[in-house]
Every structure is written in structure tokens, then in C-alpha cells.
Design an enzyme around this catalytic site. Structure first.
Site, PDB file in Angstrom:
ATOM      1  N   ASP A 175     -19.562   4.869  13.635  1.00  0.00           N
ATOM      2  CA  ASP A 175     -18.483   5.802  13.344  1.00  0.00           C
ATOM      3  C   ASP A 175     -17.749   5.261  12.113  1.00  0.00           C
ATOM      4  OD1 ASP A 175     -16.498   7.900  13.853  1.00  0.00           O
ATOM      5  OD2 ASP A 175     -15.200   6.209  14.347  1.00  0.00           O
TER       6      ASP A 175
ATOM      7  N   ASP B  82     -15.315   8.896  20.491  1.00  0.00           N
ATOM      8  CA  ASP B  82     -16.599   8.213  20.398  1.00  0.00           C
ATOM      9  C   ASP B  82     -17.236   8.014  21.767  1.00  0.00           C
ATOM     10  OD1 ASP B  82     -16.313   7.921  17.636  1.00  0.00           O
ATOM     11  OD2 ASP B  82     -15.234   6.032  17.860  1.00  0.00           O
TER      12      ASP B  82
END
Length: 765
Positions: A430, A634
Site C-alpha cells: 500500500d 488494508d
């Protein structure tokens, strides 16, 4: 593998029970206890770990009573003691220390006697033919057999009473057969005697058990060290006075006073004072962290300077330290596919060896006509067989590997994680907060011709003041600093991944990306679009502000990369992994960031809700994916990935959803965690290979009379010790040396080439 955490010491965990198991002496013991516990009513599954001496029992909806499980284990000769969350492993640790001391005493007593018997039997020349020498061998061997070797005899007798057998059965049968045969020869027949075989076999076996116990103690040092880190007492404010109470009595909401050089008793928030706190026990980072009012502190960290007043927010099993201990303990209890195969073999190993020994004796007697040679060969078969090494192969390596990881700030949740890590082909990062620092700041403001910069900042900042997104916070902060107090916004609405909208001074103001402008029917002036593209090519994120039906300007924010990002990507390339980045940024901004660190593939303009599907798409393309992230959004992607890696400075949700947790915020932990997991799994395979190979080679040699029983005893002890020593090499695992970052060859499939040569894939919606 997820860790069960109880909410408080007063609320027991009704889904599982942890026991210390007493009386196990080899891997077949663990297999037997596991099988019996798993068959009990009210038990879903059971995992028994020989190396740690523990049993983890998962209960059914109608759970079994601990007393019933204890009774079931006692029927087959083993004891169970429930392990409390307050002091996990204490009972087993005390037993392990006592066992190590006991084996050391037997080594000290046994070896002088064994060496004397060996000298008389093999090196004394003519003396060994004298009757007194034989009687002396008998006198020295008897205490060896019945005192030094008593643990083997005692355990074999216990198993016999319950019609079971284990490694001690083999040892007792082998040494007693040689001892009784030699005694009969001395008393009645006057033939060959083998007292030296009994004496030296027992001496080698107790020496091997001592080294094994000592090495297992060392392997478990990491979790014991974690348990000892916590504070024992807390200075609590009660009715305006400070009183000292045990940490176990601290409750959520209590105010604790922490003076310099004292440990923080439990997790909490600083409500008064300022200081630097040493958090190395959690993160492995030696640099103290500054704490002020509003900062969070973790139990067992050390206050280095000022006085802090801390409000307790978590106690007992809820603290960060307790969760780390629980996570490491759970990892050490688990078993992989290879160890389950070893367990199945161990379950039938002892009866098979007894049958082979009997067949060996009968073969030498009936076919070879030499019953004495048959007895010697049968003894060698009984002694050389070693299921202990099979039982130790996986758990000791996991103990050492997870313990070493905990000291480095790397938490591995289970042996299944180790098995998956070796298959990873692609690591997906990410971007915001993981590859970057996650601290956005406003870099550029470009108003349209009919709009002033002050007005653009003031209205855009007012709308973004209620936003929780880092981009919005950066714009709002800069607007306050440059224009002063911002006007109030009404009817605020956020569209995830696109932008925000609110009413300011009677005007509806929209701040967002191109997609949001298009959805609202707003035409983007070419001049603003071109300016935004130039900034985006430089790695900045552009957002547009609009009101009264027109786009009034563009603002850009930027997030700086973490210092070690490029080096970490290079290290991952060096161990043969592809690296991808997933971000909500537009393609050009994402490509500019990727170019700085050598990212292979970029997944740009991905909405938070779509991260999971993007990981799934990579898996569908044949990639085995590790996902690295730190935010709430996430978590689904971390679960979807074959291996989820959470940066520990992120949210609890992300950490709970991951398989590997990095307690530090730096990215260097990612390649280090993968390397450690792979090294640990490789050690497990080496251990199992040695344990299987040893038995496959040694038992036939013994059966054919090519392996002296004395050598067999030494080899048997060496087999278990070698597995443990090989595992202890993991204690020398270190962080990777600094690599020279290099660009990796970009992907070409399904990618869209940009003018700067980078390749970025924009997911189709």
C-alpha cells in the site's frame, strides 16, 4: 492462524484451553496425548507440542471440562496442568529446569561408572578375563542401570501398565536385555557379557537427554524473556495519594504515576507530563520516543526522563505485551503439514521398532544360528531408533525462529505462515503510510483567472476541515496557517476515493478529483488540467475546488517516501520477488512514486473497497501475493493475500488481519521478515530430513549387525541434539546488509505505457 485473546482475567476464554503436559519423553508421547485429547467429547481439535511441553485444545460449542481432559490424559500416563493467561508457561518452565538439573546429576554420576566398566571390558588386557573384573563390571553397571537409567525404566513401566509404549520402552527393553543377559552369563553360564554396552548406552543417552533439555531451554528463552519484561507493581493514584499495588490489580481507567527509569505498568494514554520512552522491547528500536499529553504508551516500556501520569486503557491479556506473548505462543504451538506427517509416523514408530527388533533376533537365531549376535543386533535396533528427533524437528525450529523474530520486532502468527512465505512471488505495498510517511502537506496552489489564492484556500480548507483523509487534513492545516480561522461548513459529505462536498457561506463547494468533477457535470479548464498534469508527473496529488458551477483552482499535496523504501524494494528483488504498489492516486502520480523506488507494477486509482479485488486479480493471474499495509482499509486485502504483513505502527484492525506483524514502522522489516520465515522453514525441512534419514539408514545397519549397540546409543542421542543445535543457528539471524537499489524490469502484460517510460496498470471498473 489467528490468536485467541481473552478480554480480562475475570472473563475466561471458553473457546480454547492451554495445558502444560507432564511426562512426555519423545515425539510419540505428544502424538498419543494429542490423539486422546482430540477424541474427547466437547473437543474440536488438539495440538500437542513436544518441544514446548504444551497442549492447545480447541473446544466445541458444548465444551469439555478441563477435569475430564486431565483424567483422559492421566489414563494413558500423562499429566495436564491448565496454563493461566497471567503466567503462561511457568509450570512447564519450572519442570524443564528441574528436568535439566536431574539429567545433569545423572551425567555426573553415570559417566565415571560407564568409563570404568568400558575400560575393564575393552582396554584392560588380561585383566578383563579375571572373574573379579566381571563382578566389578556387574557392580558398577547395576547402579547405572537402576539409578542413572531409572527415568527410562520408570516411564517404560508406566506405559506398560497402560498397554502403551514410547521411546523409553525401547531404551528400557534394550538396556535391560543386555544387562539381564550379561548377569545370567555371569551367574550361570560363563559366556560373553555385555555390561559395557548397557553402561555406555545409558551414559550416552543421559548425556543426550541433558544436552537436549539444555538446548530446549535455550530455544524457549525468547518467550520467557518477553514474560519477564512486564512491570510487577504499579504506582496508582487513589484519593489523591500514590499507592503501590500489583500490576494484576490495575483496572482500566486507573491513573498511574511513572517516574524516570521505571517501567510503564500497563498500556495507557498520557494525561499529564512529558518524557521520552524506550520502546525497544516492542519494536527493537533503541531510540526513545517522545511522549506528551495524548500520547499512547505500552506496558513494559521504560520511562527514561520526565514523570508521566498515565490512564490505563488495557490490562491483563489486552496489553500489547500480552498479545505479543499470546501470538508467539500460538505460533510455537502450531504444526505444519510436514510435522503432521512426522506425528503420524511417530504414532506407529515404537510398535514397529519392537517388531523389527524381534524379527532381527529371530532371524539371527533361526537363520544365522547365532542367538547371541541376534540379541546384540536386536538391542542395537531398539536403541538406535529415535522418534524424538521427528518430534523435535518442527517445534524447536519454530520456537527459535519466532523467538528471534520477536526480539527483532517481527511477529509470526503460525507455522502455516512459514509454509506460505516460501511460495511468495509478488509483494504488494500500500502506498500511503506504508511506502510513504503518510504525512501529507500542501505544496502548490493554482487558482483560476477569476479566483484569488486566498479565497481558493479559504473555501477549500473550510470544506476539508471535517475530512479525516490525509489529503484533506493537509489542505485544511495549510489553509488555517495562511488565511487564519476558517468559516464553518454545513452538510458535509465525503465520497470515498473521490472527494468531499459541503456548504460554506451559503455556497456549495466541491473539492475532489477529476472523476468527482465529471460526476457533478463540471468542466475542467484546460489550463488547470495541464498544470495539474505537470505536478502529477512530479509525484504530487492534485485535487480541484469548484463552486457556483465552475472549477476555481487546483491544489496539490505530496507525501514523502520513507528513507528506506528504495533499499527495501532492492532487497526484495535480490531474493527473487516482484514488487507492486497499490494506491488510490492517479496513474501519473503513482508512476512518479514508483520510479523513485524501482516498483515493478503499479495498481493506480484503486478505491479502498477494491484493494481486496485487486489482490485477488493478481492471485488469479498466478501470483502468490504478500500484501503490506497499515490502515483499516488494508484489512480485507491483508486477509485476501496469501501472506498479510502489517506495519505495527498502523491500526489494530490491520495487525489482527495479518499473518506477519512488524512492530517497527520502517520497511526494512518486510524483507527481514520474509527471510527469517524462509530460513525457519528451511531449518524445519533440514531437521525433518535428518530425522527421517537417520532412521532409514541406522535401523537397517543395526538389524544386520553392522552397528554396535554402544555406537547406536551415542548416535541416538546425537540425532535429537543435532536437530536442536541446527535450530539454534537461527539465533544468529541478522538484518540484511544494505543493498544498492536498482531498477527492476517492469511488467509488460496488461500495462499502459506512459511518456516517462514507466508502466502503470489502471484497474478497469
Amino acid at each position: 492462524m489467528r490468536t485467541e485473546i481473552v478480554s480480562d482475567t475475570t472473563t475466561p476464554d471458553l473457546t480454547s484451553i492451554e495445558f502444560a503436559v507432564h511426562g512426555m519423553t519423545c515425539g510419540s508421547c505428544a502424538t498419543r496425548v494429542q490423539r486422546v485429547l482430540g477424541k474427547q467429547a466437547g473437543v474440536t481439535s488438539a495440538e500437542v507440542n513436544y518441544a514446548t511441553g504444551t497442549a492447545h485444545v480447541v473446544l466445541a460449542e458444548q465444551p469439555a471440562e478441563p477435569a475430564a481432559l486431565t483424567a483422559a490424559a492421566e489414563k494413558i500416563g500423562y499429566g495436564l496442568t491448565p496454563v493461566t493467561p497471567d503466567a503462561p508457561g511457568d509450570t512447564h518452565d519450572e519442570e524443564a529446569v528441574a528436568a535439566e538439573r536431574s539429567w545433569l546429576r545423572r551425567v555426573i554420576v553415570g559417566w565415571p561408572l560407564a568409563l570404568a566398566v568400558g575400560y575393564l571390558a575393552m582396554f584392560s588386557g588380561e585383566l578383563r578375563t579375571q572373574p573379579w573384573a566381571h563382578w566389578t563390571e556387574f557392580a558398577l553397571t547395576t547402579p547405572l542401570q537402576f539409578y542413572v537409567g531409572w527415568p527410562f525404566l520408570r516411564e517404560a513401566a508406566r506405559r506398560a501398565r497402560r498397554l502403551t509404549a514410547n521411546m523409553d520402552t525401547l531404551i528400557a527393553m534394550g538396556t535391560l536385555a543386555a544387562y539381564l543377559f550379561s548377569t545370567a552369563q555371569l551367574l550361570f553360564f560363563g559366556g560373553d557379557m555385555y555390561f559395557e554396552s548397557t553402561a555406555l548406552i545409558i551414559a550416552f543417552l543421559v548425556l543426550g537427554r541433558y544436552f537436549e533439555a539444555r538446548a530446549k531451554q535455550r530455544a524457549g528463552n525468547a518467550i520467557r524473556a518477553l514474560l519477564q519484561l512486564g512491570a510487577k507493581e504499579a504506582r496508582v493514584l487513589r484519593d489523591g495519594a500514590e499507592i503501590m499495588i500489583p500490576v494484576a490489580q490495575v483496572r482500566v481507567g486507573d491513573l498511574m504515576r511513572v517516574r524516570p527509569s521505571e517501567k510503564v505498568p500497563t498500556d495507557g494514554d498520557v494525561v499529564d507530563g512529558a518524557s521520552a520512552v524506550d520502546e525497544s522491547m516492542l519494536t527493537g528500536e533503541s531510540m526513545p520516543v517522545e511522549k506528551t499529553v495524548g500520547s499512547t504508551v505500552a506496558g513494559a516500556t521504560v520511562n527514561t526522563s520526565g514523570v508521566l501520569t498515565v490512564a490505563a486503557t488495557a490490562v491483563g491479556a489486552h496489553t500489547a505485551l500480552a498479545q505479543i506473548v499470546a501470538m508467539v505462543s500460538a505460533a510455537q504451538t502450531g504444526k505444519g503439514q510436514a510435522q503432521r506427517l512426522a506425528d503420524r509416523i511417530s504414532a506407529v514408530f515404537v510398535p514397529t521398532v519392537i517388531a523389527l527388533a524381534a524379527a532381527t533376533f529371530l532371524g539371527w537365531w533361526l537363520i544365522g544360528g547365532d542367538p547371541v549376535a541376534g540379541l546384540v543386533a536386536a538391542v542395537a535396533v531398539l536403541i538406535v531408533a529415535c522418534p524424538c528427533a521427528l518430534g523435535l524437528a518442527t517445534p524447536v525450529a519454530i520456537m527459535v525462529g519466532t523467538g528471534r523474530g520477536a526480539k527483532m520486532g517481527i511477529l509470526i502468527k503460525g507455522v502455516e505462515v512459514l509454509e506460505r512465505t516460501r511460495e511468495i512471488t509478488t509483494v504488494v505495498f500500500d502506498k500511503t503510510g506504508t511506502l510513504t510517511r503518510g504525512e501529507m502537506s500542501l505544496t502548490d496552489v493554482h487558482p483560476a483567472d477569476d479566483t484569488g489564492e486566498h479565497q481558493l484556500l479559504r473555501l477549500a480548507g473550510a470544506v476539508e476541515a471535517d475530512s479525516e483523509h490525509p489529503i484533506g487534513q493537509a489542505i485544511a492545516t495549510a489553509a488555517r496557517n495562511r488565511t487564519g480561522r476558517l468559516p464553518a461548513a454545513r452538510d458535509f459529505a465525503a465520497v470515498a476515493g473521490y472527494g468531499v462536498r459541503a456548504e460554506v457561506d451559503g455556497t456549495t463547494v466541491t473539492v475532489g478529483r477529476r472523476t468527482m468533477l465529471a460526476e457533478n457535470g463540471l468542466e475542467l479548464p484546460r489550463e488547470l488540467d495541464e498544470q495539474a498534469e505537470r505536478w502529477e508527473s512530479a509525484g504530487k496529488t492534485a485535487v480541484f475546488a469548484a463552486w457556483d458551477g465552475h472549477v476555481r483552482g487546483v491544489l496539490t499535496v505530496a507525501d514523502t517516501l520513507k528513507d528506506d523504501a528504495a533499499e527495501v524494494v532492492a532487497q526484495l528483488h535480490r531474493i527473487g520477488l516482484k514488487v507492486a504498489m497499490i494506491t488510490g492516486d492517479n496513474a501519473r502520480t503513482a508512476a512518479a512514486v514508483a520510479a523513485q523506488v524501482g516498483i515493478d507494477r503499479v495498481l493506480a486509482e484503486v478505491l479502498p473497497a477494491d484493494k481486496q479485488s485487486e489482490v485477488s486479480a493478481l492471485q488469479g493471474a498466478g501470483e502468490v501475493v504478500a500484501m503490506v499495509g497499515d490502515g483499516v482499509n488494508d484489512a480485507p486485502a491483508l486477509v485476501q493475500a496469501d501472506l498479510g504483513i502489517a506495519i505495527g505502527t498502523g491500526t489494530d484492525v490491520a495487525i489482527e488481519s495479518s499473518d506477519l506483524t512488524l512492530m517497527r514502522g520502517d520497511l526494512a522489516g518486510v524483507p527481514n521478515a520474509i527471510r527469517l520465515a524462509r530460513r525457519t522453514y528451511r531449518t524445519i525441512l533440514q531437521n525433518l530430513g535428518w530425522a527421517f534419514g537417520y532412521n532409514v539408514l541406522a535401523i537397517p545397519l543395526a538389524a544386520f549387525g553392522l552397528l554396535n549397540p554402544i555406537i547406536a546409543g551415542a548416535a541416538m542421542g546425537f540425532s535429537s541434539v543435532s536437530v536442536v543445535v541446527n535450530s539454534l543457528r537461527l539465533l544468529r539471524f541478522r538484518n540484511a546488509r544494505r543493498a544498492t537499489p536498482r531498477m527492476a524490469a517492469p511488467y509488460t502484460e496488461q500495462d499502459t505505457p506512459l511518456n516517462d517510460g514507466e508502466h502503470v496498470r489502471v484497474p478497469q471498473r
